[in-house]
Design a protein around this motif. Structure first.
Motif, PDB file in Angstrom:
ATOM      1  N   ILE A 134       0.875  -1.181   0.000  1.00 36.33           N
ATOM      2  CA  ILE A 134       0.000   0.000   0.000  1.00 36.33           C
ATOM      3  C   ILE A 134       0.908   1.227   0.000  1.00 36.33           C
ATOM      4  N   CYS A 135       1.035   1.820  -1.161  1.00 37.78           N
ATOM      5  CA  CYS A 135       2.035   2.896  -1.322  1.00 37.78           C
ATOM      6  C   CYS A 135       1.824   4.087  -0.379  1.00 37.78           C
ATOM      7  N   PRO A 136       0.584   4.584  -0.180  1.00 40.39           N
ATOM      8  CA  PRO A 136       0.450   5.750   0.707  1.00 40.39           C
ATOM      9  C   PRO A 136       0.949   5.479   2.125  1.00 40.39           C
ATOM     10  N   LEU A 137       0.745   4.253   2.624  1.00 44.03           N
ATOM     11  CA  LEU A 137       1.209   3.938   3.985  1.00 44.03           C
ATOM     12  C   LEU A 137       2.732   3.911   4.045  1.00 44.03           C
ATOM     13  N   ILE A 138       3.332   3.351   2.995  1.00 45.20           N
ATOM     14  CA  ILE A 138       4.799   3.331   2.937  1.00 45.20           C
ATOM     15  C   ILE A 138       5.333   4.760   2.878  1.00 45.20           C
ATOM     16  N   ALA A 139       4.718   5.570   2.036  1.00 48.35           N
ATOM     17  CA  ALA A 139       5.173   6.962   1.890  1.00 48.35           C
ATOM     18  C   ALA A 139       5.017   7.717   3.207  1.00 48.35           C
ATOM     19  N   ARG A 140       3.908   7.476   3.898  1.00 53.56           N
ATOM     20  CA  ARG A 140       3.716   8.137   5.203  1.00 53.56           C
ATOM     21  C   ARG A 140       4.816   7.728   6.177  1.00 53.56           C
ATOM     22  N   ASP A 141       5.081   6.416   6.252  1.00 52.62           N
ATOM     23  CA  ASP A 141       6.080   5.933   7.212  1.00 52.62           C
ATOM     24  C   ASP A 141       7.496   6.341   6.816  1.00 52.62           C
ATOM     25  N   ALA A 142       7.666   6.644   5.525  1.00 51.07           N
ATOM     26  CA  ALA A 142       8.983   7.097   5.061  1.00 51.07           C
ATOM     27  C   ALA A 142       9.131   8.605   5.230  1.00 51.07           C
ATOM     28  N   GLY A 143       8.159   9.214   5.901  1.00 48.26           N
ATOM     29  CA  GLY A 143       8.270  10.631   6.241  1.00 48.26           C
ATOM     30  C   GLY A 143       7.884  11.583   5.122  1.00 48.26           C
ATOM     31  N   LEU A 144       7.113  11.083   4.131  1.00 49.87           N
ATOM     32  CA  LEU A 144       6.783  11.958   3.006  1.00 49.87           C
ATOM     33  C   LEU A 144       5.461  12.707   3.182  1.00 49.87           C
ATOM     34  N   GLY A 145       4.707  12.411   4.231  1.00 47.18           N
ATOM     35  CA  GLY A 145       3.456  13.138   4.421  1.00 47.18           C
ATOM     36  C   GLY A 145       2.560  12.438   5.425  1.00 47.18           C
ATOM     37  N   GLU A 146       1.279  12.810   5.386  1.00 48.75           N
ATOM     38  CA  GLU A 146       0.298  12.256   6.323  1.00 48.75           C
ATOM     39  C   GLU A 146      -0.963  11.900   5.524  1.00 48.75           C
ATOM     40  N   ILE A 147      -1.736  10.978   6.032  1.00 50.53           N
ATOM     41  CA  ILE A 147      -2.976  10.617   5.338  1.00 50.53           C
ATOM     42  C   ILE A 147      -4.069  11.587   5.786  1.00 50.53           C
ATOM     43  N   GLY A 148      -4.643  12.282   4.835  1.00 49.64           N
ATOM     44  CA  GLY A 148      -5.605  13.339   5.157  1.00 49.64           C
ATOM     45  C   GLY A 148      -7.050  12.887   5.076  1.00 49.64           C
ATOM     46  N   ARG A 149      -7.949  13.876   5.082  1.00 49.12           N
ATOM     47  CA  ARG A 149      -9.385  13.594   5.108  1.00 49.12           C
ATOM     48  C   ARG A 149      -9.846  12.801   3.897  1.00 49.12           C
ATOM     49  N   MET A 150      -9.232  13.040   2.753  1.00 51.24           N
ATOM     50  CA  MET A 150      -9.690  12.326   1.544  1.00 51.24           C
ATOM     51  C   MET A 150      -9.004  10.965   1.392  1.00 51.24           C
ATOM     52  N   GLY A 151      -8.257  10.561   2.420  1.00 44.85           N
ATOM     53  CA  GLY A 151      -7.647   9.224   2.411  1.00 44.85           C
ATOM     54  C   GLY A 151      -6.411   9.119   1.541  1.00 44.85           C
ATOM     55  N   LEU A 152      -5.918  10.252   1.068  1.00 43.47           N
ATOM     56  CA  LEU A 152      -4.711  10.241   0.233  1.00 43.47           C
ATOM     57  C   LEU A 152      -3.529  10.770   1.035  1.00 43.47           C
ATOM     58  N   LEU A 153      -2.328  10.482   0.523  1.00 43.18           N
ATOM     59  CA  LEU A 153      -1.133  11.049   1.156  1.00 43.18           C
ATOM     60  C   LEU A 153      -1.136  12.557   0.926  1.00 43.18           C
ATOM     61  N   MET A 154      -0.914  13.302   2.005  1.00 41.55           N
ATOM     62  CA  MET A 154      -0.796  14.759   1.900  1.00 41.55           C
ATOM     63  C   MET A 154       0.664  15.106   2.091  1.00 41.55           C
ATOM     64  N   THR A 155       1.320  15.518   1.013  1.00 41.18           N
ATOM     65  CA  THR A 155       2.731  15.890   1.146  1.00 41.18           C
ATOM     66  C   THR A 155       2.817  17.354   1.603  1.00 41.18           C
ATOM     67  N   PRO A 156       3.892  17.723   2.297  1.00 41.66           N
ATOM     68  CA  PRO A 156       3.968  19.104   2.798  1.00 41.66           C
ATOM     69  C   PRO A 156       3.983  20.151   1.691  1.00 41.66           C
ATOM     70  N   GLU A 157       4.555  19.828   0.525  1.00 40.47           N
ATOM     71  CA  GLU A 157       4.687  20.860  -0.521  1.00 40.47           C
ATOM     72  C   GLU A 157       3.577  20.828  -1.559  1.00 40.47           C
ATOM     73  N   LEU A 158       3.018  19.658  -1.837  1.00 39.70           N
ATOM     74  CA  LEU A 158       2.028  19.557  -2.923  1.00 39.70           C
ATOM     75  C   LEU A 158       0.712  18.970  -2.453  1.00 39.70           C
ATOM     76  N   GLY A 159       0.591  18.740  -1.157  1.00 39.62           N
ATOM     77  CA  GLY A 159      -0.633  18.125  -0.647  1.00 39.62           C
ATOM     78  C   GLY A 159      -0.869  16.790  -1.323  1.00 39.62           C
ATOM     79  N   PRO A 160      -2.125  16.545  -1.746  1.00 42.24           N
ATOM     80  CA  PRO A 160      -2.439  15.249  -2.354  1.00 42.24           C
ATOM     81  C   PRO A 160      -2.118  15.193  -3.850  1.00 42.24           C
ATOM     82  N   ARG A 161      -1.565  16.289  -4.400  1.00 40.58           N
ATOM     83  CA  ARG A 161      -1.377  16.367  -5.861  1.00 40.58           C
ATOM     84  C   ARG A 161      -0.119  15.612  -6.295  1.00 40.58           C
ATOM     85  N   VAL A 162      -0.041  14.351  -5.882  1.00 38.08           N
ATOM     86  CA  VAL A 162       1.100  13.496  -6.248  1.00 38.08           C
ATOM     87  C   VAL A 162       0.603  12.092  -6.579  1.00 38.08           C
ATOM     88  N   ARG A 163       1.406  11.371  -7.299  1.00 38.54           N
ATOM     89  CA  ARG A 163       1.201   9.932  -7.473  1.00 38.54           C
ATOM     90  C   ARG A 163       2.390   9.245  -6.808  1.00 38.54           C
TER      91      ARG A 163
END
Ligand code: SF4
Ligand code: SF4
Length: 461
Positions: A303-332
């Motif tokens: 599950i890529c978003p969970l890996i990305a979160r644990d790797a310090g790339l962001g947090e899971i937000g209200r829409m269930g996507l990874l929220m990165t500090p610089e681009l929010g959810p606008r990433v793949r």
């Protein structure tokens, strides 16, 4: 006495000029916002900032040019109030999340995700078996099956060029799926974990990644069973020690057209780009003599978003996507799992994103299928989080023909990665009060329910 007079004269002059300069700075900043907004084709933000820039200077000019009793006292008080307001606004207050780091209890089964359920064909063994085990999902899934379907010419957002481009992207991804894994070189090269971690991250960024992080691969990162195509139902036994997450930016102009055709064109493009980088890195690691598997669109074990979160790339937000500090959810996101020795990036605290999502709810407001919760986070699988209604969301996708993305397009975190927006994101990260102010400003400048952007001219021919 004379000295006192000189002091007061100088003080009056200084305060007078400072007051005018304060007005010019406010007006100048808003004018700068208007320039950035027009460059970003944010016409409402342009109009609002230009009007505010012209209006805000007026009281400063009036007070500066007209004399009245106690003028200096009034000016001093105004300057003091502005100063206090700025301190309050930017005061760094970052309360930690009370509940701590969130770890899911059970593994997810990929067969439950909407893409897997979409692939089930009636009157097949897989179909019968799935709905026999999950009867409560049958009625929900029948709803999306009644709709024209993703990238269908009968869908409401049909646009031939963007749909054909998305099809093309998916065809290329399809061709890449079988090569996510491969033989490992017998010539194992000894590597320094620090150097190889740094090398991989830098190379990924040169290849177009926005951010890269490394975490230890945990059980909850890995799906329990495959849910797609020929490996459907196979238990996943990924024993790699490390996982590398890669995020890649989705073009803002394309995403702003959501839910129209360009959004699916862009999301498939960035699935392809992130997947290509993951494949390159996996090939690279295998050629150094270590196991590595790329996880790309349609062929994941993790599950890529969970890996990305644990790797310090962001947090899971209200829409269930990874929220990165610089681009929010606008990433793949794509990932690589591997056993090459690496240095871990520790998960950072993004409690500011959780706090901002708690007050914002802009995505929930705009969602055409009402799939995003307005409520507080609830406990799901041992984790305090928001969960979207993936069935109603996917049903909307099958109606529109695109992957919608309205939530992503309006998210205040999704604004472009430039000085102005980064400064606002910095304020959001640092200050509890600024988050409230920023949300109000975002609504004022961009609208609470911004309109979907027009198709770029080169697509709308
Ligand atoms: S739109 Fe607001 S609530 Fe939704 S994910 Fe973005 S910040 Fe969070
Ligand atoms: S993608 Fe569209 S339908 Fe799905 S949650 Fe976001 S806004 Fe709602």
């Amino acid at each position: 006495m004379v000295l006192l007079d000189v002091f007061f004269t100088m003080y009056n002059g200084f305060i007078d000029v400072s007051f005018l300069i304060t007005g010019i700075i406010f007006s100048g900043v808003l004018f700068y916002v208007s320039i950035i907004s027009i460059l970003e084709k944010e016409y409402r933000a342009f109009r609002v900032s230009l009007i505010l820039s012209s209006v805000i200077i007026i009281p400063f000019l009036i007070i500066f040019f007209f004399d009245f009793q106690y003028k200096i006292v009034v000016i001093s008080i105004i300057i003091l109030l502005i100063f206090i307001a700025l301190i309050v606004l930017f005061f760094p207050y970052r309360p930690k999340l009370k509940e701590g780091f969130q770890i899911p209890k059970d593994k997810h089964d990929e067969r439950d995700i909407m893409f897997s359920r979409n692939e089930l064909k009636p009157e097949t063994e897989k179909y019968d078996s799935y709905y026999h085990k999950n009867p409560e999902k049958k009625e929900l899934d029948d709803k999306f099956r009644e709709k024209p379907g993703l990238l269908s010419s009968g869908s409401s957002m049909y646009q031939p060029y963007s749909y054909a481009s998305a099809h093309a992207n998916l065809e290329v991804i399809e061709a890449l799926k079988p090569i996510v894994n491969g033989p490992v070189s017998e010539n194992k090269i000894k590597v320094d974990p620090f150097k190889i971690s740094s090398y991989i991250k830098t190379w990924c960024k040169k290849l177009g990644a926005h951010s890269v992080g490394i975490t230890e691969l945990k059980g909850y990162h890995v799906y329990s069973h495959k849910g797609r195509r020929e490996l459907y139902g196979k238990e996943i036994k990924n024993k790699h020690k490390y996982a590398i997450a890669i995020t890649i930016e989705m073009d803002n102009e394309m995403i702003r057209t959501a839910p129209k055709g360009p959004v699916v064109m862009e999301s498939t493009q960035q699935y392809l780009n992130s997947g290509t980088i993951a494949l390159q890195v996996a090939y690279f690691i295998r050629s150094l003599g270590y196991e590595a598997r790329a996880h790309i669109d349609g062929n994941y074990e993790v599950i890529c978003p969970l890996i990305a979160r644990d790797a310090g790339l962001g947090e899971i937000g209200r829409m269930g996507l990874l929220m990165t500090p610089e681009l929010g959810p606008r990433v793949r996101i794509a990932a690589i799992t591997t056993d090459i020795p690496l240095v871990l990036d520790f998960s950072k605290e993004f409690s500011s994103a959780i706090d901002f999502c708690t007050i914002c709810k802009k995505c929930a407001d705009i969602c055409p299928s009402r799939s995003i919760a307005f409520e507080e986070r609830g406990e799901i699988n041992g984790v305090l989080r928001w969960q979207i209604n993936s069935e109603s969301c996917f049903t909307y996708w099958c109606t529109s023909g695109t992957d919608c993305g309205r939530c992503m397009a309006v998210c205040p975190y999704s604004h472009p990665d430039n000085f102005m927006h980064n400064f606002i994101r910095w304020g959001i990260k640092n200050s509890y009060i600024f988050r409230r102010f920023a949300l109000y400003m975002d609504d004022l400048f961009y609208g609470r329910r911004p309109k979907s952007g027009n198709l770029p001219n080169w697509i709308d021919m």
